[in-house]
Design an enzyme around this catalytic site. Structure first.
Site, short mmCIF file in Angstrom:
data_model
loop_
_atom_site.label_atom_id
_atom_site.label_comp_id
_atom_site.label_asym_id
_atom_site.label_seq_id
_atom_site.Cartn_x
_atom_site.Cartn_y
_atom_site.Cartn_z
N ASP A 1 1.00 -1.48 0.16
CA ASP A 1 0.05 -0.21 0.21
C ASP A 1 1.15 1.30 0.23
O ASP A 1 0.97 1.78 0.70
CB ASP A 1 -1.18 -0.16 1.50
CG ASP A 1 -2.27 1.40 0.99
OD1 ASP A 1 -1.32 2.34 0.36
OD2 ASP A 1 -3.40 1.36 2.10
N HIS B 1 0.48 7.65 3.86
CA HIS B 1 1.02 7.87 5.04
C HIS B 1 2.49 7.61 5.01
O HIS B 1 3.39 7.42 5.44
CB HIS B 1 0.64 6.24 4.60
CG HIS B 1 -0.51 5.83 4.91
ND1 HIS B 1 -1.63 6.10 5.35
CD2 HIS B 1 -1.62 4.76 3.35
CE1 HIS B 1 -3.07 5.89 5.52
NE2 HIS B 1 -3.54 4.42 3.92
N ILE C 1 -0.65 9.48 7.87
CA ILE C 1 -1.36 8.63 8.85
C ILE C 1 -0.80 7.48 8.73
O ILE C 1 -0.66 7.66 7.98
CB ILE C 1 -3.03 9.22 9.42
CG1 ILE C 1 -3.05 8.57 8.07
CG2 ILE C 1 -2.52 10.81 9.49
CD1 ILE C 1 -4.26 8.99 7.61
N GLY D 1 -4.59 2.20 7.83
CA GLY D 1 -5.72 1.29 8.54
C GLY D 1 -5.84 0.01 8.77
O GLY D 1 -5.57 -0.58 9.51
#
Length: 289
Positions: free
Chosen positions: A188, A193, A208, A211
Site C-alpha cells: 500500500d 501515509h 497517518i 488503517g
C-alpha cells in the site's frame, strides 16, 4: 456524476497475486510482530527458527484477497479514507502461494457528508494441492468525503454495543514512528501515509498510519488473546475505522469473549480515542481446522 449508485454489481478486472515466505514475514513485522521482544512470535517473523515452523498472520489474507475496484465514480482521491474492513478466512493462509481475486461493488450508500462504497472479493487458490478452493473473502468499505447528498440509501444500521462489563482481555502494543514506512512495503503505497504534502491536502498535520496496519495490530491481539496463537482458529474479523492513528502511538485492543466462538473488540489509543470500533471476530474451537 461524481459517485455512481448504478455501479452496484459491477465487476472489476481479476488480479492474481503470488507471495513468498519473505512477503509473509515482512507483513508480520509491518504490523508489529516481534516489536519490543524479537524472540516472541517467531512463527510469524522467521522461517528458520529451530522447532518453530513458519506460520502466517490471518490478516495477511486481506492483502492477498484485494483486487482492482471497478469504476464507481470520479472524486478527489485525497478525500477517500478506508472506513470498514472484514475478512472471512476459509482456510489458513499458506506460507507461499498464488491466488486470483475479482472485486465487485456490493453497495453504494449516501451518508450525507460523504458516500460509502462497499466492495467484495474472494481470493481463490491458483496453485498447489488446493487449487480452485477459496482462501478468503474480503469485504471493504471506503468513505469519500464531500460526495454524499445524492439521495441514495443510507445503508444498513449496525446495532453493535460494547458489553456492560470490563473487557476479558486488554492487549497493549507500541507502534514505531516509522511504522507506516515499514508497512507500506507490503504493497500500500498511498502517499497519505508517507508524503507530508499529500497528507496536508487531505487535512492531516502529518502522514497517518494505514488503517489496515492498525487492523493488523488488532488481529495479532485477537490471535493471541482468544485463539491461542493458532492462526487456523481466527476465522473472521470485522472492524470500523473511527479515527486516525499517528505512527508511534500505542494501541490497546479491548476484547470481550461472548462464547460460542463470538468475540467483540475495540481498539483505542492511550488518550482513549477509539480508532477501530464495532469490532467482531469469529474463533473456531481448537483443532477443528
Amino acid at each position: 456524476m461524481p459517485i455512481d449508485p448504478g455501479a452496484v454489481g459491477r465487476n472489476g478486472e481479476p488480479r492474481s497475486r503470488t507471495w513468498t515466505s519473505t512477503d509473509a514475514l515482512l507483513y508480520a513485522v509491518g504490523v508489529g510482530a516481534g516489536l519490543g521482544e524479537p524472540t516472541q512470535e517467531l512463527a510469524f517473523t522467521t522461517e528458520n527458527s529451530a522447532g518453530v515452523p513458519q506460520q502466517v498472520l490471518p490478516t495477511f489474507a486481506v492483502l492477498l484477497s484485494q483486487a482492482p475496484s471497478p469504476p464507481f465514480g470520479t472524486f478527489d482521491s485525497a478525500m477517500l479514507v478506508h472506513a470498514e474492513q472484514e475478512i472471512t478466512l476459509h482456510r489458513p493462509v499458506p506460507v507461499e502461494g498464488t491466488v486470483t481475486a475479482t472485486s465487485r461493488v456490493a453497495g453504494v450508500y449516501d451518508k450525507g457528508k460523504g458516500a460509502l462504497v462497499v466492495t467484495e472479493s474472494t481470493a481463490v487458490l491458483a496453485a498447489g494441492p488446493d487449487t480452485g478452493q477459496p482462501l478468503a473473502t474480503n469485504r471493504s468499505a471506503v468513505f469519500i468525503r464531500g460526495e454524499g447528498g445524492f439521495g441514495g440509501d443510507r445503508g444498513p444500521r449496525d446495532e453493535w454495543a460494547a458489553p456492560d462489563r470490563a473487557p476479558d482481555h486488554s492487549v497493549r502494543y507500541e507502534t514505531r514512528p516509522e511504522q507506516a514506512l515499514l508497512y507500506r512495503l507490503s504493497g500500500d503505497r498511498n502517499p497519505l501515509h508517507s508524503d507530508p504534502e499529500f497528507a496536508a491536502r487531505a487535512g492531516f498535520g502529518k502522514p497517518i498510519l494505514h488503517g489496515l496496519c492498525t487492523y493488523g495490530f488488532t488481529g495479532r491481539a485477537l490471535l493471541h488473546a482468544v485463539a491461542g496463537g493458532d492462526p487456523a482458529r481466527l476465522t473472521g474479523m470485522y472492524g470500523r475505522f473511527s479515527a486516525t492513528v499517528t505512527p508511534g502511538q500505542a494501541l490497546t485492543v479491548d476484547v470481550w469473549d461472548e462464547g460460542g466462538g463470538r468475540v467483540l473488540h475495540r481498539t483505542r489509543t492511550d488518550d482513549g480515542t477509539v480508532v477501530i470500533d464495532r469490532g467482531r471476530a469469529t474463533v473456531a474451537a481448537g483443532g477443528t481446522r
